[in-house]
Design a protein around this motif. Structure first.
Motif, short mmCIF file in Angstrom:
data_model
loop_
_atom_site.label_atom_id
_atom_site.label_comp_id
_atom_site.label_asym_id
_atom_site.label_seq_id
_atom_site.Cartn_x
_atom_site.Cartn_y
_atom_site.Cartn_z
N ASN A 156 0.83 -1.19 0.00
CA ASN A 156 0.00 0.00 0.00
C ASN A 156 0.87 1.26 0.00
O ASN A 156 2.10 1.19 0.10
N ARG A 157 0.21 2.40 -0.09
CA ARG A 157 0.92 3.68 -0.22
C ARG A 157 1.85 3.93 0.96
O ARG A 157 3.01 4.32 0.78
N TYR A 158 1.40 3.69 2.18
CA TYR A 158 2.19 4.01 3.36
C TYR A 158 3.38 3.08 3.51
O TYR A 158 4.44 3.50 3.98
N THR A 159 3.24 1.83 3.12
CA THR A 159 4.37 0.91 3.17
C THR A 159 5.46 1.35 2.21
O THR A 159 6.66 1.34 2.55
N MET A 160 5.07 1.75 1.01
CA MET A 160 6.05 2.22 0.03
C MET A 160 6.73 3.51 0.50
O MET A 160 7.94 3.68 0.32
N ILE A 161 5.97 4.40 1.11
CA ILE A 161 6.56 5.64 1.63
C ILE A 161 7.56 5.32 2.74
O ILE A 161 8.66 5.91 2.80
N ALA A 162 7.20 4.39 3.61
CA ALA A 162 8.10 4.01 4.70
C ALA A 162 9.40 3.42 4.16
O ALA A 162 10.50 3.74 4.66
N LEU A 163 9.31 2.56 3.15
CA LEU A 163 10.52 1.98 2.57
C LEU A 163 11.39 3.04 1.91
O LEU A 163 12.62 3.04 2.05
N ALA A 164 10.75 3.96 1.17
CA ALA A 164 11.51 5.03 0.52
C ALA A 164 12.16 5.94 1.56
O ALA A 164 13.31 6.38 1.38
N ALA A 165 11.45 6.22 2.65
CA ALA A 165 12.00 7.07 3.70
C ALA A 165 13.20 6.40 4.37
O ALA A 165 14.24 7.05 4.61
N ALA A 166 13.08 5.11 4.66
CA ALA A 166 14.19 4.40 5.30
C ALA A 166 15.42 4.39 4.40
O ALA A 166 16.56 4.60 4.86
N PHE A 167 15.21 4.16 3.11
CA PHE A 167 16.31 4.13 2.16
C PHE A 167 16.95 5.52 2.03
O PHE A 167 18.18 5.65 1.95
N SER A 168 16.10 6.57 2.04
CA SER A 168 16.61 7.93 1.91
C SER A 168 17.41 8.34 3.15
O SER A 168 18.49 8.94 3.03
N PHE A 169 16.91 8.03 4.33
CA PHE A 169 17.60 8.43 5.56
C PHE A 169 18.88 7.63 5.77
O PHE A 169 19.80 8.09 6.45
N TYR A 170 18.93 6.46 5.16
CA TYR A 170 20.17 5.67 5.24
C TYR A 170 21.34 6.44 4.65
O TYR A 170 22.47 6.37 5.16
N HIS A 171 21.09 7.16 3.56
CA HIS A 171 22.16 7.94 2.95
C HIS A 171 22.69 9.00 3.91
O HIS A 171 23.89 9.26 3.97
N VAL A 172 21.79 9.62 4.66
CA VAL A 172 22.20 10.66 5.61
C VAL A 172 23.04 10.05 6.73
O VAL A 172 24.07 10.61 7.13
N VAL A 173 22.58 8.90 7.24
CA VAL A 173 23.35 8.22 8.29
C VAL A 173 24.75 7.88 7.79
O VAL A 173 25.76 8.08 8.49
N ARG A 174 24.82 7.39 6.57
CA ARG A 174 26.11 7.04 6.00
C ARG A 174 27.00 8.27 5.85
O ARG A 174 28.20 8.23 6.10
N GLY A 175 26.37 9.39 5.47
CA GLY A 175 27.14 10.62 5.33
C GLY A 175 27.63 11.15 6.67
O GLY A 175 28.74 11.69 6.78
N MET A 176 26.81 11.00 7.71
CA MET A 176 27.23 11.49 9.04
C MET A 176 28.42 10.70 9.55
O MET A 176 29.31 11.26 10.24
N LEU A 177 28.50 9.43 9.25
CA LEU A 177 29.62 8.61 9.70
C LEU A 177 30.93 8.98 9.03
O LEU A 177 32.02 8.67 9.55
#
Length: 337
Positions: free
Chosen positions: A5-26
């Motif tokens: 559903n829409r919210y599951t896809m948004i959650a997956l996209a958000a997790a993938f997007s925030f992963y980049h930020v975490v990687r950049g902070m490290l």
């Protein structure tokens, strides 16, 4: 078949997007100064949150697409300004995957041109900054592929959705057509059954008398034949009261013609009952030799017009004279006299 559903896809996209930020902070210690990268992370997070906002429409607003494109231009410039293009920066080049993800989201939300401009700028800027070979190593090719695949899938899904909508409309029209055919068939069977019941007695008399009918039987046969014709031509002009009044008028010698042009179909049942009640009363009282009952045009305030004619008794004016002219309105608020 797996569906998200829409919210599951948004959650997956958000997790993938925030992963980049975490990687950049490290990898902030690899930058000459962490502040430009932190500013890039904040800008990227704001653009991503707005792009993935759950209540947003599927088609991204133009201002948001422009903001996402601005982030796609600003983030690479901020991050690479503090990195050495000749060194192995590793995850410090997080911005490449991050902008690829943001532009993929932009494409999925029906702003493909903005997505291609953003990833195109990322590609050119990366090549200028560190060269073609290193650009491929840090993931520019993958970002281009994401945007390409997202564009192809989005267009395909849009076409599938359009085709599905067309099929739904066609299915609804087919159902309406089938319902209309069923209604016509049901009405035809009802009329045939009614015709059989009314015609059976006179047909039995014709058979028993070998076709030799007396005068009263001939009159009744003509009345019956006219009544059967009414069922075809009269349609919604007929109910039990109108049929009784027409039958009584014909037995008095009045020629009655019932003509329904289909302009009563949109009347409510209560309105139609009131109109037909007035029609039945007028037919019952008429003393005309010939009576024409006809529905009025659909754009008229009049529902039914009754015209009664009789032969002129004035030798100086031969022909027919009007004995009755009655217009029954569509909206019956008072009894028609």
């Amino acid at each position: 078949m797996i569906s998200l559903n829409r919210y599951t896809m948004i959650a997956l996209a958000a997790a993938f997007s925030f992963y980049h930020v975490v990687r950049g902070m490290l990898t902030l210690p690899q930058a000459d100064s962490p502040w430009p990268s932190i500013a890039a992370m904040v800008l990227y997070l704001v653009a991503t949150v707005l792009a993935l906002w759950p209540s947003s429409p599927t088609a991204m607003p133009l201002w948001l697409a422009a903001f996402s494109l601005a982030a796609a231009v600003s983030v690479p410039l901020l991050v690479t300004s503090q990195l050495d293009p000749t060194a192995n920066n590793g995850y410090a080049t997080w911005h490449v995957s991050a902008i690829g993800t943001l532009m993929t989201i932009t494409v999925v939300r029906r702003r493909e041109l903005f997505g291609w401009i953003g990833v195109g700028f990322l590609t050119v800027q990366s090549i200028v900054w560190c060269g073609v070979g290193t650009s491929m190593e840090i993931g520019v090719t993958g970002s281009l592929m994401w945007v390409f695949v997202a564009g192809v899938l989005t267009r395909s899904l849009a076409k599938i959705g359009h085709d599905a909508q067309g099929l739904t409309v066609a299915e609804q029209e087919a159902a309406k057509w089938q319902a209309a055919q069923d209604a016509h068939e049901q009405e035809r069977r009802a009329r045939l059954e009614q015709t059989g019941k009314r015609a059976l007695p006179i047909l039995r008399d014709i058979i028993l008398s070998s076709g030799e009918l007396n005068e009263s039987q001939r009159i009744e046969s003509r009345v019956l034949e006219a009544g059967l014709r009414d069922e075809i031509r009269g349609r919604r002009l007929l109910n039990d009261r109108v049929r009784e009044s027409v039958l009584a008028a014909r037995r008095r010698g009045t020629t009655v013609s019932m003509l329904d042009e289909g302009t009563l179909d949109h009347l409510r049942d209560s309105e139609l009952d009131a109109v037909l009640s007035a029609v039945a009363d007028a037919i019952y009282r008429t003393e005309a030799d010939r009576l024409i009952v006809r529905t009025a045009p659909v754009d008229s305030d009049v529902a039914v017009t009754l015209v009664g004619l009789s032969a002129s008794t004035d030798p100086d004016e031969p022909g027919d004279t009007v004995r009755l002219w009655l217009e029954i309105p569509r909206s019956m608020s008072v009894d028609v006299d």
